[in-house]
Each structure stands twice: as C-alpha cells, then as structure tokens.
Design a protein around this motif. Structure first.
Motif, PDB file in Angstrom:
ATOM      1  N   ASN A  34       0.798  -1.287  -0.061  1.00  0.00           N
ATOM      2  CA  ASN A  34      -0.030  -0.121   0.125  1.00  0.00           C
ATOM      3  C   ASN A  34       0.744   1.139  -0.027  1.00  0.00           C
ATOM      4  N   SER A  35       2.047   1.294   0.365  1.00  0.00           N
ATOM      5  CA  SER A  35       2.801   2.481   0.770  1.00  0.00           C
ATOM      6  C   SER A  35       3.622   2.722  -0.507  1.00  0.00           C
ATOM      7  N   ILE A  36       4.026   1.799  -1.162  1.00  0.00           N
ATOM      8  CA  ILE A  36       4.366   1.749  -2.693  1.00  0.00           C
ATOM      9  C   ILE A  36       3.212   2.148  -3.601  1.00  0.00           C
ATOM     10  N   ALA A  37       2.273   1.762  -3.347  1.00  0.00           N
ATOM     11  CA  ALA A  37       1.255   2.406  -4.432  1.00  0.00           C
ATOM     12  C   ALA A  37       0.690   3.853  -4.015  1.00  0.00           C
ATOM     13  N   ALA A  38       0.889   4.273  -2.747  1.00  0.00           N
ATOM     14  CA  ALA A  38       1.049   5.680  -2.454  1.00  0.00           C
ATOM     15  C   ALA A  38       2.226   6.671  -2.768  1.00  0.00           C
ATOM     16  N   ASN A  39       3.227   5.900  -3.495  1.00  0.00           N
ATOM     17  CA  ASN A  39       4.326   6.570  -3.931  1.00  0.00           C
ATOM     18  C   ASN A  39       5.122   7.194  -2.782  1.00  0.00           C
ATOM     19  N   ALA A  40       5.215   6.088  -1.718  1.00  0.00           N
ATOM     20  CA  ALA A  40       6.311   6.440  -0.837  1.00  0.00           C
ATOM     21  C   ALA A  40       7.705   5.891  -1.219  1.00  0.00           C
ATOM     22  N   SER A  41       8.888   6.644  -0.753  1.00  0.00           N
ATOM     23  CA  SER A  41      10.032   6.508  -0.986  1.00  0.00           C
ATOM     24  C   SER A  41      10.755   5.990   0.272  1.00  0.00           C
ATOM     25  N   ASN A  42      10.390   6.398   1.435  1.00  0.00           N
ATOM     26  CA  ASN A  42      11.020   5.862   2.611  1.00  0.00           C
ATOM     27  C   ASN A  42       9.878   5.133   3.614  1.00  0.00           C
ATOM     28  N   ILE A  43      10.225   3.927   4.204  1.00  0.00           N
ATOM     29  CA  ILE A  43       9.247   3.197   5.170  1.00  0.00           C
ATOM     30  C   ILE A  43      10.129   2.981   6.388  1.00  0.00           C
ATOM     31  N   ASP A  44       9.436   3.363   7.544  1.00  0.00           N
ATOM     32  CA  ASP A  44      10.153   3.234   8.600  1.00  0.00           C
ATOM     33  C   ASP A  44       9.354   2.052   9.526  1.00  0.00           C
ATOM     34  N   ILE A  45       9.705   1.226   9.855  1.00  0.00           N
ATOM     35  CA  ILE A  45       9.188   0.082  10.572  1.00  0.00           C
ATOM     36  C   ILE A  45       9.814   0.087  12.094  1.00  0.00           C
ATOM     37  N   GLN A  46       9.082   0.102  12.938  1.00  0.00           N
ATOM     38  CA  GLN A  46       9.326   0.274  14.442  1.00  0.00           C
ATOM     39  C   GLN A  46       8.649  -0.786  15.106  1.00  0.00           C
ATOM     40  N   PHE A  47       9.408  -1.449  16.110  1.00  0.00           N
ATOM     41  CA  PHE A  47       8.559  -2.488  17.224  1.00  0.00           C
ATOM     42  C   PHE A  47       9.348  -2.192  18.358  1.00  0.00           C
ATOM     43  N   SER A  48       8.426  -2.741  19.505  1.00  0.00           N
ATOM     44  CA  SER A  48       8.928  -2.579  20.829  1.00  0.00           C
ATOM     45  C   SER A  48       7.904  -3.632  21.583  1.00  0.00           C
ATOM     46  N   PRO A  49       8.631  -4.604  22.454  1.00  0.00           N
ATOM     47  CA  PRO A  49       8.023  -5.325  23.449  1.00  0.00           C
ATOM     48  C   PRO A  49       7.701  -4.671  24.771  1.00  0.00           C
ATOM     49  N   TYR A  50       8.561  -3.637  25.015  1.00  0.00           N
ATOM     50  CA  TYR A  50       8.786  -2.786  26.401  1.00  0.00           C
ATOM     51  C   TYR A  50       7.711  -1.975  26.465  1.00  0.00           C
ATOM     52  N   ASP A  51       7.149  -1.327  25.541  1.00  0.00           N
ATOM     53  CA  ASP A  51       5.939  -0.271  25.790  1.00  0.00           C
ATOM     54  C   ASP A  51       4.968  -0.937  26.663  1.00  0.00           C
ATOM     55  N   ALA A  52       4.109   0.325  27.291  1.00  0.00           N
ATOM     56  CA  ALA A  52       2.952  -0.240  28.212  1.00  0.00           C
ATOM     57  C   ALA A  52       2.221  -1.101  27.101  1.00  0.00           C
ATOM     58  N   VAL A  53       2.266  -0.733  25.743  1.00  0.00           N
ATOM     59  CA  VAL A  53       1.346  -1.692  25.045  1.00  0.00           C
ATOM     60  C   VAL A  53       2.302  -1.859  23.802  1.00  0.00           C
ATOM     61  N   PRO A  54       2.866  -3.377  23.891  1.00  0.00           N
ATOM     62  CA  PRO A  54       3.743  -3.573  22.824  1.00  0.00           C
ATOM     63  C   PRO A  54       3.317  -3.396  21.299  1.00  0.00           C
ATOM     64  N   PHE A  55       4.089  -2.874  20.646  1.00  0.00           N
ATOM     65  CA  PHE A  55       3.353  -2.533  19.011  1.00  0.00           C
ATOM     66  C   PHE A  55       4.319  -2.704  18.023  1.00  0.00           C
ATOM     67  N   ILE A  56       3.831  -2.911  16.669  1.00  0.00           N
ATOM     68  CA  ILE A  56       4.616  -2.707  15.637  1.00  0.00           C
ATOM     69  C   ILE A  56       3.880  -1.817  14.865  1.00  0.00           C
ATOM     70  N   SER A  57       4.801  -0.800  14.215  1.00  0.00           N
ATOM     71  CA  SER A  57       4.151   0.287  13.432  1.00  0.00           C
ATOM     72  C   SER A  57       4.940   0.366  12.003  1.00  0.00           C
ATOM     73  N   ILE A  58       4.209   0.967  11.066  1.00  0.00           N
ATOM     74  CA  ILE A  58       4.768   0.983   9.864  1.00  0.00           C
ATOM     75  C   ILE A  58       4.448   2.370   9.294  1.00  0.00           C
ATOM     76  N   LEU A  59       5.659   3.273   9.082  1.00  0.00           N
ATOM     77  CA  LEU A  59       4.947   4.613   8.524  1.00  0.00           C
ATOM     78  C   LEU A  59       5.820   4.707   7.052  1.00  0.00           C
ATOM     79  N   ASP A  60       4.984   5.374   6.395  1.00  0.00           N
ATOM     80  CA  ASP A  60       5.532   5.588   4.999  1.00  0.00           C
ATOM     81  C   ASP A  60       5.419   7.337   4.675  1.00  0.00           C
ATOM     82  N   ASN A  61       6.154   7.766   3.937  1.00  0.00           N
ATOM     83  CA  ASN A  61       6.130   9.240   3.352  1.00  0.00           C
ATOM     84  C   ASN A  61       5.217   9.399   2.067  1.00  0.00           C
TER      85      ASN A  61
END
Length: 489
Positions: A34-61
């Motif tokens: 979906n990010s590529i279809a939206a013409n993104a050139s940078n994608i930043d994936i973050q993950f952490s089991p340590y936060d109050a709510v463990p998460f995985i995030s995928i950010l595009d520009n």
C-alpha cells in the motif's frame, strides 16, 4: 420474490478472516504494498515489546489519504478485484490492510496526514465483539496526539500514513521472553522484505527507489539471482498475453565452489540453493512466488543453480489465480506453454555447470582428462587414454610396465567414490582437490617436464599445439602464453 438483506455479523466475520494464513512477514509486506502504491520512498518500521502496549508500526512518506479514502481503506472489500487498476497498484481484493493487520493484532489504528489535515481510524476487535456491529472508530485530534507513535514518527512529515498494530495476541500470547521472541520474528520479517522488495530497494529503472528501515537499521536488498556474478543463460524473452507483455529472464548461479560465504548465506545455504531453484514471479517488480517449477520440472541437485525471473503486469491477475495473501499463484496454460521451452534449456545448462567445475571446462574443444560414454544403463566415466601426458608416459615404459599402468587406471575408474561425492556436493562441500593457485603451479611444472621430454622430438610443434588444447593446461592463460612463445622460438 422477496429480497433479504443479509449483512455478515461483524464479530464472527472479522475473527474468521484472521485465519487466512498470513505469516507476520507476509502481513508486513502487504502493508508495504500500500505504501508503494501511495508513492512512498521511505518506510520506517518500528517495534517494541517494552512499551505499556507492545506494538509494531509501519510509517511511510507517501501521498497520505483524504477522509473519504481512509474510510474506504478501512472498509472490508473496498475495491473489486475485477476493477481496472493503476499499473503501479500492488493490491487486488481491497482486503489487504485489514486482513493482514488483524491477522497479527486485535487493534489496528491507521493515521494519515496530508499537510495539516489528519485523519485516524481504528478497528478494535474487542470493541466490535462487545458491540456486535461494524464499529469503526474515528479518532479525534486529542486522541490522535495522545498516540506516541504519531508524535515521534508521523507528525513531522508533510504527508504520509502510519499503520499501528497493538494487542499482538498472535505473536506474544504465551511467550516467556517477549523481547527475544519479537526480535526473532522481526528478523524473519527483515529477511523476507529484503527478498520480496529487492528490486525496489536496489532502485531498478522505472520504479522509485525505496528505503526501508527497521528500528533504525536499513534493510539491504537480497538479490536471488546474484546479477553480475551469474550467467545470463539465454537472451531475455517477451511474449504478449491478452495484449500485455510478460518478460522472462534466465539466470545460472555460479557453481557453489565459486560462491563466497556471504553469497552462500544470502542464497539460503545448502537448503536454499535446492529449495529456491525455479521460477521467481514478479508482479510490478514485487516478488510474489519463488522456488517452484510449477510441476514443469522436478527439483533436483543438478538444476539447483537455475533461476528464471518472470515479470507480469497486474492486468493479468485474473489469469494467475492470485490469492489474498499474494503468496500463491498458478500460471495459466497460455503462459505455461511459453515457459516450458525455457525450462528444458536452463535445467540442462545447470546440469553442465554442476558436472564441470567452471565455465572453462564446459567447452568441447581440446582434450579432457576424463571422457564420458553413454551406455544402456546410464553413463561411464573413463580416463582419456589419448591425453598427451599419458601418451608421453607410455612412451617411456616397456610392455610389462604399460600393462601395470593400464590395470591401475582401470582400477581407479572402477572405484570412483561417486556416492560420497554426491553427498558432499549436496552438503555444499568444497570438492576441490587443489586450490586454484596450487593447481596452476603444478600444471606449469608438468608442462615444463613435458617440454623437456619432447625437446628432440620431430613432432615437437604438433605436440605443443596439442598441449595448448588439452585439459587442464588449456585452462590457464599463463601456460597458453608460455607454449605460444615456445612455438615462436
């Protein structure tokens, strides 16, 4: 006739679609589509089991979405698979964002930004189960700014989209050490993305170069063809299906003895070379399916170096029976018939590369150390009795010594350790009797001895020309040059 409107019961349907068979890595790859279809050139994936709510995030520009677009994106079945799509579109069923995300988490939040306009929607399966309706949550400005990932990732971008997975029940439930488990799982994701999007990461002509980072570490492309090191087995081919081009490129990997440790590891080691041979199907240069011959050829050790790249446009999706996860596809007969011709040629080329140690030994010119003879039950390998070195040796022997030598040669031929060689080759062992430098030095010493023995021969020039075409001497440029000077003198 009475028509009854029977909308699906939201909690049951949404829970059911979680069992479509997504792996974590295929789910993340679906979001990146979906990010590529939206013409993104940078994608930043973050993950952490340590936060109050463990998460995985995928950010595009990328371009971001309007209010209407994000509503459609969060709707199940937002676009028909029969619709004509943009040539860059990597989607198909209008389900990927939801089914991929909720296969891994129970809470999906999507925040999108275009300039100052920010929209956020959330599917929370616990909320839906409680209410029993399609309760899509629309977050207000205060709720959006309270999300840490928005503040640290999306807020500073001019436009883009943040996909946030929370309540990671599929990954973390029952885990003893969540940090180790998450790190291990995300390493699989890294390897998967490096392969699936390797052409985007490398920045091929015609597509926007893509940069993907995971917790700040850049993902490097993983080229399954070792382009630049591999042999292009035949000229690229293009054939038209329903007016759309299908392009085919054939590659032969270097023999395992010529691969570095890093290259072997990138190709998957012992298991990977055998398992990943065959076709690599790309849709808009995104890898969909790989490591299969589609039942047109049997996977075996002799064809393990053969890899065929097939580029198909998304306009032919209906022919490939592509599934929602974009992980299985079956070529139609019209494409199979074109690919079958290529399979036979490239698998035969791979057999030659395995049979001979290097490219120079594939040539039929000159005289080889070994000769292969086909018989009714298979093939027989014999030492070449016409080899120049063997003939020179026999000239120095009497009849009794010649008989002893012949008996020894037959004994050696009849007791080749074929089974052990097969096992070693399958285990990627370096089955090289000599290092290249040692082998060349010994070959030079042998040639010097031969030249000394034929110094008074009236057939000296003819014998030197024969040596220049004889295996292994013909394989070394230094020896050929030395023999050429001998002829000139």
């Amino acid at each position: 006739m009475k028509i009854l409107d029977m909308p699906p019961f939201a909690p049951v349907l949404m829970e059911s679609t979680r069992a479509m068979g997504y792996s974590l890595e295929s789910a993340v790859a679906d979001i990146i589509d979906n990010s590529i279809a939206a013409n993104a050139s940078n994608i930043d994936i973050q993950f952490s089991p340590y936060d109050a709510v463990p998460f995985i995030s995928i950010l595009d520009n990328g371009d971001g979405m309007t209010k209407e677009q994000i509503n459609d994106a969060m709707r199940y079945g937002s676009q028909s698979s029969l619709n004509i799509r943009d040539s860059k579109d990597l989607g198909r069923f209008g389900l990927g964002l939801k089914t991929a995300s909720l296969s891994q988490c129970r809470c999906l939040t999507v925040i999108t930004k275009q300039g100052r306009r920010i929209e956020a929607r959330r599917w929370d399966l616990d909320e839906i189960y409680e209410k029993g309706t399609w309760a899509l949550l629309s977050l207000n400005s205060e709720e959006i700014h309270a999300i840490p990932q928005f503040q640290t990732q999306l807020k500073s971008l001019k436009s883009g989209t943040l996909v946030l997975w929370e309540k990671l029940d599929r990954m973390l439930n029952g885990a003893k050490a969540t940090d180790k488990l998450m790190s291990k799982q995300m390493e699989y994701v890294r390897e998967h993305l490096a392969l699936v999007f390797h052409r985007y990461l490398a920045g091929e002509p015609g597509i926007t170069k893509l940069t993907i980072q995971m917790n700040g570490l850049k993902i490097e492309p993983k080229d399954p063809f070792l382009i630049g090191r591999s042999t292009v087995f035949q000229a690229d081919e293009k054939f038209m299906i329903e007016g759309y081009p299908v392009e085919v490129s054939s590659f032969m990997l270097p023999h395992v003895s010529n691969l570095t440790k890093k290259e072997k590891a990138a190709l998957g080691g012992t298991e990977g070379l055998t398992k990943d041979q065959g076709f690599y199907i790309y849709r808009n240069k995104r890898l969909l399916v790989w490591g299969t011959w589609f039942r047109m050829h049997r996977k075996d050790e002799l064809s393990k170096l053969a890899r065929i790249r097939v580029d198909v446009p998304n306009a032919l999706d209906h022919l490939w029976t592509l599934d929602i996860r974009k992980s299985t596809a079956v070529p139609p007969d019209v494409i199979k018939s074109n690919l079958a011709r290529i399979v036979d040629r490239i698998s035969e080329g791979s057999k030659r590369a395995w049979t001979f140690r290097g490219k120079r030994e594939i040539s039929d010119n000159g005289s080889h150390l070994w000769s292969k003879t086909k018989i009714r039950d298979g093939v027989v390998y014999n030492l070449n009795r016409e080899h120049v070195l063997l003939q020179l040796l026999e000239e120095t022997l009497n009849q009794e010594q010649k008989k002893l030598l012949e008996n020894y040669l037959r004994l050696a031929e009849g007791n080749l350790p074929l089974n052990q060689l097969y096992v070693d080759l399958n285990n990627e062992e370096q089955v090289n009797v000599r290092k290249e430098k040692d082998a060349e030095r010994e070959a030079i010493e042998t040639v010097e001895t031969i030249l000394a023995n034929i110094s008074d021969s009236p057939m000296r020039d003819a014998q030197i020309r024969l040596i220049m075409q004889t295996d292994p001497f013909c394989n070394y440029r230094n020896i050929v040059d030395m023999l050429a000077k001998e002829l000139d003198s």
